[in-house]
Motif scaffolding. Structure first.
Motif, PDB file in Angstrom:
ATOM      1  N   ILE A  85       0.884  -1.574  -0.179  1.00  0.00           N
ATOM      2  CA  ILE A  85      -0.387   0.589  -0.037  1.00  0.00           C
ATOM      3  C   ILE A  85       0.741   1.468  -0.079  1.00  0.00           C
ATOM      4  O   ILE A  85       2.180   1.352   0.283  1.00  0.00           O
ATOM      5  N   LYS A  86       0.187   2.264  -0.676  1.00  0.00           N
ATOM      6  CA  LYS A  86       1.224   3.625  -0.802  1.00  0.00           C
ATOM      7  C   LYS A  86       0.878   4.254   1.186  1.00  0.00           C
ATOM      8  O   LYS A  86       0.301   4.276   1.332  1.00  0.00           O
ATOM      9  N   VAL A  87       1.956   4.632   1.568  1.00  0.00           N
ATOM     10  CA  VAL A  87       2.305   5.826   2.343  1.00  0.00           C
ATOM     11  C   VAL A  87       2.356   7.213   2.586  1.00  0.00           C
ATOM     12  O   VAL A  87       3.322   7.047   2.306  1.00  0.00           O
ATOM     13  N   ILE A  88       1.184   7.915   3.157  1.00  0.00           N
ATOM     14  CA  ILE A  88       2.310   9.193   3.398  1.00  0.00           C
ATOM     15  C   ILE A  88       1.974   9.153   4.386  1.00  0.00           C
ATOM     16  O   ILE A  88       0.962   9.164   5.624  1.00  0.00           O
ATOM     17  N   CYS A  89       3.090   9.578   5.302  1.00  0.00           N
ATOM     18  CA  CYS A  89       3.597   9.883   6.210  1.00  0.00           C
ATOM     19  C   CYS A  89       3.088  11.455   6.387  1.00  0.00           C
ATOM     20  O   CYS A  89       3.527  13.187   6.203  1.00  0.00           O
ATOM     21  N   ASP A  90       2.446  11.553   7.784  1.00  0.00           N
ATOM     22  CA  ASP A  90       2.019  13.027   7.976  1.00  0.00           C
ATOM     23  C   ASP A  90       2.685  13.178   9.190  1.00  0.00           C
ATOM     24  O   ASP A  90       2.333  13.389  10.551  1.00  0.00           O
ATOM     25  N   PHE A  91       3.686  14.040   8.886  1.00  0.00           N
ATOM     26  CA  PHE A  91       4.494  14.685   9.870  1.00  0.00           C
ATOM     27  C   PHE A  91       4.825  15.867  10.457  1.00  0.00           C
ATOM     28  O   PHE A  91       5.618  16.275  11.039  1.00  0.00           O
ATOM     29  N   LYS A  92       3.692  16.846   9.120  1.00  0.00           N
ATOM     30  CA  LYS A  92       4.033  18.548   9.049  1.00  0.00           C
ATOM     31  C   LYS A  92       4.961  18.617   9.186  1.00  0.00           C
ATOM     32  O   LYS A  92       5.028  19.869  10.065  1.00  0.00           O
ATOM     33  N   VAL A  93       6.279  18.602   8.739  1.00  0.00           N
ATOM     34  CA  VAL A  93       7.934  19.134   8.943  1.00  0.00           C
ATOM     35  C   VAL A  93       7.843  20.683   9.110  1.00  0.00           C
ATOM     36  O   VAL A  93       7.318  20.684   7.939  1.00  0.00           O
ATOM     37  N   ALA A  94       8.870  20.817   9.832  1.00  0.00           N
ATOM     38  CA  ALA A  94       8.719  22.534  10.103  1.00  0.00           C
ATOM     39  C   ALA A  94       9.919  23.231  11.206  1.00  0.00           C
ATOM     40  O   ALA A  94       9.149  23.261  11.689  1.00  0.00           O
ATOM     41  N   ASP A  95      10.825  22.746  10.364  1.00  0.00           N
ATOM     42  CA  ASP A  95      11.968  23.303  11.339  1.00  0.00           C
ATOM     43  C   ASP A  95      12.762  24.005   9.921  1.00  0.00           C
ATOM     44  O   ASP A  95      12.376  24.524   8.888  1.00  0.00           O
ATOM     45  N   ILE A  96      14.608  24.082  10.324  1.00  0.00           N
ATOM     46  CA  ILE A  96      14.835  24.457  10.079  1.00  0.00           C
ATOM     47  C   ILE A  96      15.473  23.465   8.549  1.00  0.00           C
ATOM     48  O   ILE A  96      15.076  22.131   8.229  1.00  0.00           O
ATOM     49  N   PRO A  97      15.759  24.213   7.371  1.00  0.00           N
ATOM     50  CA  PRO A  97      16.564  23.103   6.304  1.00  0.00           C
ATOM     51  C   PRO A  97      17.377  22.413   6.255  1.00  0.00           C
ATOM     52  O   PRO A  97      16.787  21.072   6.045  1.00  0.00           O
ATOM     53  N   ALA A  98      18.196  22.038   7.004  1.00  0.00           N
ATOM     54  CA  ALA A  98      18.900  20.768   6.883  1.00  0.00           C
ATOM     55  C   ALA A  98      18.026  20.012   8.003  1.00  0.00           C
ATOM     56  O   ALA A  98      17.923  18.655   8.099  1.00  0.00           O
ATOM     57  N   THR A  99      17.642  20.287   9.226  1.00  0.00           N
ATOM     58  CA  THR A  99      16.611  19.660  10.166  1.00  0.00           C
ATOM     59  C   THR A  99      15.408  18.958   9.185  1.00  0.00           C
ATOM     60  O   THR A  99      15.626  17.174   9.354  1.00  0.00           O
ATOM     61  N   ASN A 100      14.502  19.493   8.438  1.00  0.00           N
ATOM     62  CA  ASN A 100      13.366  18.919   7.527  1.00  0.00           C
ATOM     63  C   ASN A 100      14.427  17.852   6.509  1.00  0.00           C
ATOM     64  O   ASN A 100      13.815  17.100   6.115  1.00  0.00           O
ATOM     65  N   GLN A 101      15.358  18.444   6.454  1.00  0.00           N
ATOM     66  CA  GLN A 101      16.142  17.355   5.164  1.00  0.00           C
ATOM     67  C   GLN A 101      16.734  15.693   5.510  1.00  0.00           C
ATOM     68  O   GLN A 101      15.973  14.595   5.209  1.00  0.00           O
ATOM     69  N   LYS A 102      16.770  15.615   7.145  1.00  0.00           N
ATOM     70  CA  LYS A 102      16.806  15.101   8.270  1.00  0.00           C
ATOM     71  C   LYS A 102      16.205  14.263   8.065  1.00  0.00           C
ATOM     72  O   LYS A 102      15.958  12.641   8.048  1.00  0.00           O
ATOM     73  N   ILE A 103      14.700  14.443   8.636  1.00  0.00           N
ATOM     74  CA  ILE A 103      13.380  13.566   8.785  1.00  0.00           C
ATOM     75  C   ILE A 103      13.265  13.406   7.631  1.00  0.00           C
ATOM     76  O   ILE A 103      12.262  11.677   7.926  1.00  0.00           O
ATOM     77  N   ALA A 104      13.222  14.766   6.369  1.00  0.00           N
ATOM     78  CA  ALA A 104      12.818  13.486   5.476  1.00  0.00           C
ATOM     79  C   ALA A 104      13.514  12.477   4.799  1.00  0.00           C
ATOM     80  O   ALA A 104      12.793  10.880   4.162  1.00  0.00           O
TER      81      ALA A 104
END
Length: 216
Positions: free
Chosen positions: A57-76
């Motif tokens: 199944i396709k999974v969309i992760c709803d993490f509403k990522v909202a941080d500085i770019p470097a942290t956002n990229q690590k989360i993604a």
């Protein structure tokens, strides 16, 4: 992204046992689920991998990522490595933070959904004044997937007008929050439904009722 029956299940249950039990009942009707913090904080990112593998199944992760770019990229990055097909990203943090998630998605051949405006009443306080600017920013940087509220169809319509007919919009708020599935799909490509299904005594019947209401 295509979505079977135009319904995405918000799998906001507290543990993997309940998630698998629910999916065993409803997976024949769905090909996309949204997994957020409740399940991942309880069970880890392994819950994403496990559900994706078991149900194909396709999974969309709803993490509403909202941080500085470097942290956002690590989360993604770690989210896509766990098997997620897409991740939901807040737009209010600005272009650079959003672009960091977009860069990660392109690296892993995955997708992001840009959150323009949330569906709960409190979103009118601070998000509503900037939501159309967020949608416009998404168009400028090449995003084609968006999240907009089913609880305010006038707002959802405006978001559609900004992002265009070829963009893919998913819409939360159908069911318990008061959004109507059929009406929402005038402007969205798929609806997100959670509590109306997983809190039901008969989740299959609840899901079938929503499908029937769409097809009327």
């Amino acid at each position: 992204m295509e979505v079977k029956n135009k319904i995405i299940l918000a799998l906001d249950v507290p543990n993997i046992h309940e998630a698998l039990e629910l999916m065993d009942k409803v997976s024949d009707y769905l090909d996309t689920v949204k997994i957020g913090y409740p399940l991942v904080l309880a069970e880890g990112l392994e819950s994403v991998s496990k559900i994706k593998k078991k149900y194909d199944i396709k999974v969309i992760c709803d993490f509403k990522v909202a941080d500085i770019p470097a942290t956002n990229q690590k989360i993604a990055d770690v989210t896509f490595q766990a098997g997620a097909d897409a991740i939901i990203v807040h737009g209010f943090v600005g272009r650079d933070s959003v672009e960091s998630c977009l860069e990660s998605a392109r690296k892993f051949d995955k997708e992001i959904f840009l959150l323009t405006e949330m569906s709960h009443p409190g979103a009118t306080n601070f998000m509503q004044p900037i939501s159309m600017n967020i949608a416009s920013m998404g168009v400028e940087i090449g995003i084609t997937n968006y999240v907009g509220p089913s609880t305010r169809l006038d707002r959802l319509k405006m978001i559609r007008e900004i992002v265009g007919k070829d963009s893919f919009i998913i819409s939360p708020g159908v069911g318990v929050q008061g959004g109507n599935a059929r009406d929402t799909l005038q402007f969205a490509d798929a609806i997100i439904v959670g509590r109306s299904i997983y809190l039901s005594d008969d989740p299959v019947n609840a899901l079938e009722s929503i499908i029937d209401s769409i097809e009327l």
